[in-house]
Design an enzyme around this catalytic site. Structure first.
Site, PDB file in Angstrom:
ATOM      1  CB  CYS A  25      -0.953  -0.018   1.195  1.00 47.60           C
ATOM      2  SG  CYS A  25      -0.133  -0.027   2.792  1.00 47.60           S
ATOM      3  CG  HIS A 564      -2.680   6.873   4.264  1.00 48.97           C
ATOM      4  ND1 HIS A 564      -3.898   6.272   4.458  1.00 48.97           N
ATOM      5  CD2 HIS A 564      -1.882   5.915   3.701  1.00 48.97           C
ATOM      6  CE1 HIS A 564      -3.845   5.018   4.050  1.00 48.97           C
ATOM      7  NE2 HIS A 564      -2.636   4.776   3.574  1.00 48.97           N
TER       8      HIS A 564
END
Length: 641
Positions: A25, A564
């Site tokens: 990720c 994020h």
């Protein structure tokens, strides 16, 4: 970073033959392994390019950092030929052969419904604690505060009003959240719940007496006698009603022509659900709810201190599974009928377990000579003492195993003490050392004695055992080449603005151990109110991920910042996200980087909190959060010194 070197070191540590599949990720490698016991954990812990590791849901995750993790991943794939996978596919691979656990699925649903309600319940609970301090006799003398100082009478009255509101109208909160979780319109759910607590009905707390005394009024609907009973303080009936309402709404959305859908779907869903509520669903679920409450009270009364000791011993193990996220549903049931139950026995036990995990983490801080582990232990220990244990459990105690076990023992003993003192919580709050404000004043002594027992036993056991057994990873000698210069100037180097409009919250509260334990670096989180993300500094975009859920920015001053969006939102594979910029683009403060559909992300079951992380934290003297509460996109939230 030498990406090939790091990749080979990771391969060597986990074992090439041990790899089944890999993905990544924005910050970490996600690996599925044949046998996690074969990992050379000491090698990874002593690797300066590895910021942390942990295992969850069948995946072994290695935190590398934004801008580097994709390159390390590519080198691993090239060197091993391991099966590449998307994060969704990786989940499927990790879960192959595993049966779906219905209890965990139920816990996830309850968590999704009740966790968003916790701030309102905590606010009401803490105000209730203040009211208790003001109105309880014997706390500061024979008389209560308002009896000694009548001027506080009206102030206490207002506090009590504010404290009681979330619990008196709990069905409305649950109705909105549950209907939204089940895929319906939350406002319809709130409206249906409002009908269940209308003043025209017999108050839910008085229904049993009204029936017993024969004073319950009834509607005569085509010869059917329907009790005009309210559902104040109810949880289970509202959950059932919300489920029915959401599914009726979805049913009519599919079958009513679009031109009529907006008008008739809400009306039909509400009227059908309403009749079902007062004729069948409400009465049945009230009986089930009363049975659950009686059962919990019986369990507490029957097993007493012994039962609480067992519960306390395994509470932290329950946290690992995530099943504890369903406890607010049980606690709200107990608190809603506090006159009958006396309060919640779960909250004091959670506080003892959290204190024990924090104490064990502090012991590791004093034992270890590894600076990386020492830094993590200090921050994670403080967080655990305040009720957030994920950084302590996943970042420190589970890795070493023995601190976690020592904390379990301490929590069990302290929970026996809680049972002997009959400490019950009358409100929700922070399940840590400050949890005393959620228990009645007369239970303060029992709470603090039990907390002291928990802390001392966990700390001493961990320290004594750790001194004998703990082996430190070998650290490379410090040389002129390995010593990195650190900025020590206390002047502000960079001011970082909020990338989104919303509410600024401490990073330690984020429900992801990688961020909350500051493995990636220091920073702040923002719960967004709008699905737009903006550049927080002047600089260059070093990374724009294909999944559009994360951005890396290097400011003109050299500060490396990770933005994020959400937790585990990489699993959405870019769905519900758009990106307006590309890698290498120059950006100025306030430039729109992209958008995200908050509602769709939440309905997919993901937290949309935005993390703002300074990934090169070690280069600076201080990373200072300077914002709390509501922030705009031009509000400074961090100062880099």
């Amino acid at each position: 970073m030498d990406h090939k070197k790091v990749a080979l070191e990771v391969i060597d540590a986990v074992g090439e033959d041990n790899l089944i599949a890999a993905a990544h990720c924005a910050t970490r490698l996600r690996l599925v392994l044949k046998d996690s016991s074969k990992i050379n954990q000491a090698a990874l812990d002593s690797n300066d390019d590895v910021k942390g590791t942990f295992e969850t849901n069948g995946q072994y995750q290695i935190i590398i950092g934004p801008g580097d993790v994709n390159k390390v991943y590519a080198e691993i794939v090239q060197a091993t030929g391991v099966k590449e996978a998307s994060t969704d596919t990786l989940k499927e691979i990790a879960n192959q052969g595993k049966k779906t656990n219905p209890f965990m699925a139920l816990a996830k649903v309850l968590s999704d419904i009740f966790v968003p309600l916790i701030p309102a319940l905590v606010a009401g609970g803490l105000l209730m604690a203040i009211n208790n301090v003001l109105t309880s006799p014997g706390l500061f003398g024979e008389l209560s505060v308002i009896e000694m100082f009548p001027a506080f009478q009206d102030f206490a009255s207002i506090v009590n009003l504010l404290a009681s509101a979330p619990f008196a109208f709990l069905p409305i909160l649950v109705g909105y959240s549950a209907t939204q979780r089940f895929g319906g319109n939350g406002y319809l759910g709130a409206a249906m719940a409002m009908a269940m607590v209308m003043p025209d009905l017999v108050n839910g707390y008085g229904v049993a007496n009204a029936i017993a005394e024969g004073t319950m009024p009834y509607w005569n609907i085509f010869g059917l006698q329907v009790a005009q009973a309210g559902y104040q303080g109810s949880v289970l009936p509202v959950l059932a009603v919300a489920y029915i309402l959401a599914n009726l709404e979805k049913f009519f959305h599919k079958r009513i022509p679009q031109v009529l859908d907006f008008t008739f779907t809400p009306m039909l869903a509400v009227i059908i659900t309403g009749f079902l509520t007062f004729t069948i669903v409400g009465p049945v679920m009230r009986t089930v709810s009363d049975g659950l409450t009686d059962g919990l009270v019986w369990l507490y009364s029957t097993t007493g201190a012994v039962g609480l000791g067992l519960f306390g011993t395994f509470y932290s193990s329950i946290v690992i599974t995530g099943l504890h996220q369903s406890f607010p549903a049980i606690e709200t049931t107990l608190l809603a009928d506090v006159a009958k139950t006396g309060g919640s026995f779960i909250f004091p036990i959670a506080a003892m377990a959290n204190i024990a995990q924090g104490a064990a983490t502090f012991a590791v801080f004093f034992i270890t000579k590894n600076e990386k582990q020492k830094s993590l232990a200090s921050s994670a220990g403080i967080s655990a003492m305040l009720g957030i244990t994920e950084p302590a459990i996943f970042g420190v105690n589970l890795k070493l195993k023995f601190p976690f076990v020592c904390a379990m023992i301490a929590a069990g003993v302290a929970s026996v003490s809680i049972g002997l003192f009959h400490v019950l919580a009358t409100a929700l709050g922070a399940a840590g050392i400050i949890g005393f404000i959620s228990v009645p004043p007369q239970s303060y002594v029992g709470f603090f004695v039990s907390a002291l027992i928990s802390f001392i036993i966990a700390f001493v056991l961990t320290y004594v055992y750790g001194k004998k057994k703990m082996v430190e990873p070998t650290e490379a000698p410090m040389t002129a080449e390995t010593v990195q210069p650190t900025t020590v100037d206390s002047a502000v180097i960079e001011q970082v603005n909020s990338p989104v409009k919303g509410e600024a919250v401490a990073l330690s509260t984020v429900n992801d151990p990688v961020f909350s334990s500051e493995m990636m670096g220091k920073g702040l989180a923002v719960k967004p109110a709008v699905g737009e993300i903006y550049a927080p500094v002047d600089g260059m975009l070093s990374v724009v991920y294909d999944t559009k859920h994360a951005y890396g920015i290097v400011s003109d001053e050299g500060v490396e910042i990770l933005l994020h969006i959400g937790i585990d939102t990489v699993n959405l594979a870019g769905e519900h996200f758009t990106a307006n910029k590309q890698n290498g683009d120059k950006v100025s403060k306030g430039d729109l980087l992209g958008t995200f559909d908050r509602q769709a992300i939440q309905e997919a079951g993901y937290d949309d909190t935005v993390m703002v992380i300074v990934t090169n934290t070690a280069n600076y003297a201080e990373i200072v959060p300077v914002a709390t509460d509501e922030v705009e996109v031009d509000t400074p939230i961090l100062e880099i010194k």
